[in-house]
Design an enzyme around this catalytic site. Structure first.
Site, mmCIF file in Angstrom:
data_model
loop_
_atom_site.group_PDB
_atom_site.id
_atom_site.type_symbol
_atom_site.label_atom_id
_atom_site.label_comp_id
_atom_site.label_asym_id
_atom_site.label_seq_id
_atom_site.Cartn_x
_atom_site.Cartn_y
_atom_site.Cartn_z
ATOM 1 N N ASN A 210 67.573 -11.066 17.401
ATOM 2 C CA ASN A 210 68.538 -12.084 16.951
ATOM 3 C C ASN A 210 68.111 -12.854 15.709
ATOM 4 O O ASN A 210 68.950 -13.264 14.919
ATOM 5 C CB ASN A 210 68.918 -13.023 18.094
ATOM 6 C CG ASN A 210 67.745 -13.796 18.628
ATOM 7 O OD1 ASN A 210 66.607 -13.346 18.574
ATOM 8 N ND2 ASN A 210 68.021 -14.971 19.152
ATOM 9 N N PRO B 23 58.938 -4.833 15.410
ATOM 10 C CA PRO B 23 60.264 -5.459 15.419
ATOM 11 C C PRO B 23 61.140 -4.822 16.498
ATOM 12 O O PRO B 23 60.813 -3.753 17.015
ATOM 13 C CB PRO B 23 60.818 -5.122 14.029
ATOM 14 C CG PRO B 23 60.157 -3.824 13.672
ATOM 15 C CD PRO B 23 58.784 -3.853 14.316
ATOM 16 N N SER B 24 62.247 -5.470 16.815
ATOM 17 C CA SER B 24 63.228 -4.846 17.713
ATOM 18 C C SER B 24 63.762 -3.572 17.063
ATOM 19 O O SER B 24 63.981 -3.522 15.850
ATOM 20 C CB SER B 24 64.384 -5.813 17.965
ATOM 21 O OG SER B 24 65.467 -5.094 18.514
ATOM 22 N N GLU C 216 55.752 -22.107 20.470
ATOM 23 C CA GLU C 216 55.583 -21.723 19.076
ATOM 24 C C GLU C 216 55.897 -22.948 18.224
ATOM 25 O O GLU C 216 56.701 -23.788 18.621
ATOM 26 C CB GLU C 216 56.562 -20.594 18.706
ATOM 27 C CG GLU C 216 56.202 -19.271 19.371
ATOM 28 C CD GLU C 216 57.070 -18.096 18.930
ATOM 29 O OE1 GLU C 216 58.255 -18.309 18.623
ATOM 30 O OE2 GLU C 216 56.542 -16.968 18.922
ATOM 31 N N GLY D 296 64.551 -15.859 27.684
ATOM 32 C CA GLY D 296 65.960 -16.255 27.660
ATOM 33 C C GLY D 296 66.238 -17.586 28.338
ATOM 34 O O GLY D 296 65.343 -18.214 28.913
ATOM 35 N N GLU E 159 58.350 -16.033 24.877
ATOM 36 C CA GLU E 159 59.548 -16.781 24.448
ATOM 37 C C GLU E 159 60.755 -16.010 24.980
ATOM 38 O O GLU E 159 61.141 -14.986 24.410
ATOM 39 C CB GLU E 159 59.590 -16.884 22.916
ATOM 40 C CG GLU E 159 58.410 -17.627 22.311
ATOM 41 C CD GLU E 159 58.457 -19.121 22.568
ATOM 42 O OE1 GLU E 159 59.523 -19.631 22.958
ATOM 43 O OE2 GLU E 159 57.420 -19.783 22.394
ATOM 44 N N ALA F 31 62.478 -9.864 19.175
ATOM 45 C CA ALA F 31 63.865 -9.616 19.598
ATOM 46 C C ALA F 31 64.705 -9.393 18.339
ATOM 47 O O ALA F 31 64.219 -9.548 17.222
ATOM 48 C CB ALA F 31 64.374 -10.805 20.396
ATOM 49 N N CYS G 216 68.786 -17.970 21.632
ATOM 50 C CA CYS G 216 68.160 -18.125 22.957
ATOM 51 C C CYS G 216 68.410 -19.498 23.559
ATOM 52 O O CYS G 216 68.546 -19.645 24.764
ATOM 53 C CB CYS G 216 66.669 -17.853 22.865
ATOM 54 S SG CYS G 216 65.860 -18.843 21.601
ATOM 55 N N GLU H 239 72.293 -15.281 31.765
ATOM 56 C CA GLU H 239 72.359 -15.345 30.307
ATOM 57 C C GLU H 239 73.244 -14.216 29.791
ATOM 58 O O GLU H 239 73.004 -13.040 30.099
ATOM 59 C CB GLU H 239 70.953 -15.203 29.694
ATOM 60 C CG GLU H 239 70.979 -15.354 28.188
ATOM 61 C CD GLU H 239 69.635 -15.077 27.522
ATOM 62 O OE1 GLU H 239 68.993 -14.061 27.855
ATOM 63 O OE2 GLU H 239 69.235 -15.867 26.656
ATOM 64 N N ALA I 201 63.447 -10.290 31.918
ATOM 65 C CA ALA I 201 63.030 -9.100 32.677
ATOM 66 C C ALA I 201 61.969 -8.321 31.899
ATOM 67 O O ALA I 201 60.982 -7.842 32.474
ATOM 68 C CB ALA I 201 64.238 -8.216 32.956
HETATM 69 P P1 NAD Z 1 64.468 -7.261 24.960
HETATM 70 O O1 NAD Z 1 63.622 -7.839 26.035
HETATM 71 O O2 NAD Z 1 65.430 -6.193 25.319
HETATM 72 O O3 NAD Z 1 63.569 -6.645 23.789
HETATM 73 C C1 NAD Z 1 62.641 -7.448 23.081
HETATM 74 C C2 NAD Z 1 61.560 -6.567 22.504
HETATM 75 O O4 NAD Z 1 60.796 -6.000 23.563
HETATM 76 C C3 NAD Z 1 62.060 -5.384 21.688
HETATM 77 O O5 NAD Z 1 61.248 -5.258 20.542
HETATM 78 C C4 NAD Z 1 61.870 -4.199 22.621
HETATM 79 O O6 NAD Z 1 61.686 -2.968 21.966
HETATM 80 C C5 NAD Z 1 60.600 -4.620 23.345
HETATM 81 N N1 NAD Z 1 60.383 -4.011 24.666
HETATM 82 C C6 NAD Z 1 61.274 -3.503 25.534
HETATM 83 N N2 NAD Z 1 60.655 -3.065 26.662
HETATM 84 C C7 NAD Z 1 59.341 -3.313 26.491
HETATM 85 C C8 NAD Z 1 58.182 -3.116 27.295
HETATM 86 N N3 NAD Z 1 58.254 -2.560 28.524
HETATM 87 N N4 NAD Z 1 56.985 -3.509 26.817
HETATM 88 C C9 NAD Z 1 56.884 -4.086 25.607
HETATM 89 N N5 NAD Z 1 57.943 -4.299 24.777
HETATM 90 C C10 NAD Z 1 59.160 -3.913 25.224
HETATM 91 O O7 NAD Z 1 65.200 -8.504 24.287
HETATM 92 P P2 NAD Z 1 66.346 -8.477 23.181
HETATM 93 O O8 NAD Z 1 67.617 -8.016 23.794
HETATM 94 O O9 NAD Z 1 65.835 -7.799 21.956
HETATM 95 O O10 NAD Z 1 66.466 -10.019 22.808
HETATM 96 C C11 NAD Z 1 67.341 -10.915 23.401
HETATM 97 C C12 NAD Z 1 66.587 -11.813 24.340
HETATM 98 O O11 NAD Z 1 65.578 -12.525 23.614
HETATM 99 C C13 NAD Z 1 67.470 -12.878 24.970
HETATM 100 O O12 NAD Z 1 67.165 -12.983 26.330
HETATM 101 C C14 NAD Z 1 67.054 -14.153 24.235
HETATM 102 O O13 NAD Z 1 67.266 -15.329 24.974
HETATM 103 C C15 NAD Z 1 65.609 -13.896 23.983
HETATM 104 N N6 NAD Z 1 65.091 -14.714 22.877
HETATM 105 C C16 NAD Z 1 64.252 -15.745 23.185
HETATM 106 C C17 NAD Z 1 63.775 -16.571 22.175
HETATM 107 C C18 NAD Z 1 62.879 -17.734 22.477
HETATM 108 O O14 NAD Z 1 62.274 -18.273 21.553
HETATM 109 N N7 NAD Z 1 62.745 -18.160 23.717
HETATM 110 C C19 NAD Z 1 64.148 -16.333 20.848
HETATM 111 C C20 NAD Z 1 64.998 -15.261 20.582
HETATM 112 C C21 NAD Z 1 65.470 -14.450 21.606
#
Ligand code: NAD
Length: 500
Positions: free
Chosen positions: A158, A182-183, A470, A257, A255, A156, A289, A393, A236
């Protein structure tokens, strides 16, 4: 004419070297503080991804057989290089993610390097040993923790380099190889980390990087040569990723939201409770998160709590990200700004929540930052459980205060969600604290504290917030599989197929 971005293009990285994408396609990553471009980033084509996975697959044969103490030495060296270059890497993280340098310089690289050092020490010190059980005088069972193979890490935006390290550290320490994506919003750290691993002595192909958006992630998660996917992101997306990985029986760590409850009990120390609620909502501009975005406060404490909270909001300081006084940055992207803003608007116009602080509009920032993705730290009070801002969230600096009459009611309402990432309680009664923590349905919990997540502490969500953990000793288990061997020294197979 548009000027070229300040950083060199970010490439893919496999077989121990940076490599341009065969697609010839790039995207731009921008500085969220002022919306200016930072770098062109190469987008991996399917054949680039295949090549990165093939490189990881080739490297697995010898890396998995490398003695743990040798693997540990290389990873310790990488941790030392990360620490030496902390300030340079943190500066790039600040530009890419929009988090204040006062934060990235003491948290992001530091907590990533800590986890790398932790797992290097763990495996170097015998942390991957199995068990031996004597069955009979002449027979025993031993178990082995075997690495999985080629693993995929998807991050992600953040905590960019921290997430990359929290995934790659236990993965590589356990003898696996990794392809990391990476994101697309914060890709700058990935090539730097790959170069540091190589410099530390990591063999070619053990850690690889591909860049791109969700389609690149989806191709990775469905790839037949991949044994495991470790994903950090939204619920999602996590559902799609887990579904795709299930096809080939891949291992997964998810990991995801949260919408975590923070319970202030009637006897809590006011100052500490207010500080906790602020940390749980405004640190990292609310883009954490584990944020405690549902703040449960006893109705009797309302006047004192609200007064002190509003007084202390002056200490949330937006501004130039490299000013040491700044502790509140912009949101990470324009898309995310639009999402958070729409939640604040929904809170005001549809949920009709009472605004205590902030709201729509930008905070005061220097003129050169006016195009950035800024939002005000915002507090809604008197919220009810059915409001959308309370249920979903937001992942931004938006606190919801919910008043309660009895502790039982607060615990029940706190658990009334499909998510279960984090929870916490503020009280002077430590026995009560443990009783309440025991009842809260969340994987990460705090007492009189919020947010600290050291290398030693396993973290992961319950319910829809995730699968697995983790960090900590428990975290290494997600990167190995068990092999049990029964040895019989008698030389005679126990059989029912004998002459009667
Ligand atoms: P996101 O789900 O939009 O994207 C995360 C990653 O998934 C990105 O690298 C994106 O390119 C990739 N992705 C998107 N669609 C995909 C698919 N179909 N298949 C495989 N990869 C795909 O999330 P975000 O907006 O980057 O991050 C924010 C979210 O992350 C929040 O919900 C936050 O709570 C969560 N988060 C959780 C933790 C934890 O440890 N639980 C830590 C940090 C962030």
């Amino acid at each position: 004419m548009a000027s070229s971005p300040p950083f060199p293009s970010r490439l893919l990285y496999y077989d121990g070297k940076p490599r341009p994408a065969s697609s010839g396609k790039t995207f731009q990553t921008v500085n969220p503080a002022d919306a200016t471009p930072l770098a062109d980033v190469h987008i991996a084509s399917h054949s680039d991804i295949d090549a990165a996975i093939a490189s990881a697959d080739r490297a697995f044969a010898s890396w998995s057989q490398t003695p743990p103490i040798v693997r540990a030495r290389i990873l310790q060296r990488a941790a030392a290089i990360l620490r030496e270059r902390n300030d340079d890497i943190a500066r790039v993280e600040t530009l890419d993610s929009g988090k204040a340098y006062s934060e990235t310089s003491v948290v992001d690289v530091v907590t990533g390097a800590d986890v790398l050092e932790y797992y290097a020490n763990l495996v170097g010190g015998g942390g991957l040993n199995g068990e031996t059980t004597q069955l009979r005088e002449d027979a025993w069972v031993y178990t082995k923790k075997a690495p999985l193979g080629v693993c995929v890490g998807i991050g992600a935006w953040n905590y960019p380099i921290q997430i990359a390290l929290w995934k790659s550290a236990p993965c590589l320490a356990a003898g696996n190889t990794m392809v990391y994506k990476p994101s697309e919003f914060t890709p700058l750290h990935a090539q730097t980390l790959a170069e540091i691993y190589t410099e530390a002595g990591l063999p070619d192909g053990v850690f690889n990087v591909v860049n791109g958006a969700g389609d690149v992630g989806a191709y990775l998660t469905s790839h037949p040569l991949v044994a495991k996917v470790s994903f950090t992101g939204q619920v999602a997306t996590g559902m799609k990723v887990a579904g795709s990985a299930a096809g080939n029986m891949k291992y997964v760590t998810m990991e995801l939201g949260g919408k975590s409850p923070l319970l202030i009990l009637p006897d809590a120390e006011l100052e500490n409770a207010v500080d906790g609620a602020m940390m749980a909502n405004f640190y990292s501009t609310g883009q954490v998160c584990t944020n405690g975005t549902r703040v449960f406060v006893p109705a009797s404490m309302r006047p004192a709590f609200e007064k002190r909270l509003v007084e202390k909001m002056q200490y949330v300081r937006p501004g130039s990200l490299f000013d040491p006084a700044t502790n509140f940055g912009p949101l990470s992207s324009k898309i995310h700004l639009d999402k958070v803003t729409s939640y604040i608007r929904h809170g005001l116009e549809v949920d009709k929540a009472k605004l205590l602080y902030g709201g729509l509009g930008k905070p005061n920032v220097p003129k050169d930052l006016e195009n950035g993705y800024w939002v005000q730290p915002t507090i809604f009070t008197d919220c009810t459980d059915d409001m959308r801002i309370v249920k979903e969230e937001i992942f931004g600096p938006v606190m919801s205060i919910l008043y309660y009459q009895t502790i039982e009611e607060a615990v029940h309402r706190a658990n009334n969600t499909e998510l279960g990432l984090a929870a916490g309680v503020f009280t002077r009664d430590i026995n009560l604290a443990h009783r309440i923590i025991d009842q809260l349905q969340a994987g990460i919990t705090w007492v009189n504290s919020w947010g600290e997540s050291p290398a030693e502490m396993p973290v992961g969500g319950w319910k829809k917030s995730g699968v697995g953990v983790e960090n900590g000793r428990k975290g290494i288990e997600a990167w190995v599989r068990n092999k049990s061997t029964l040895v019989d020294m008698n030389g005679a197979v126990a059989t029912v197929f004998a002459k009667l």
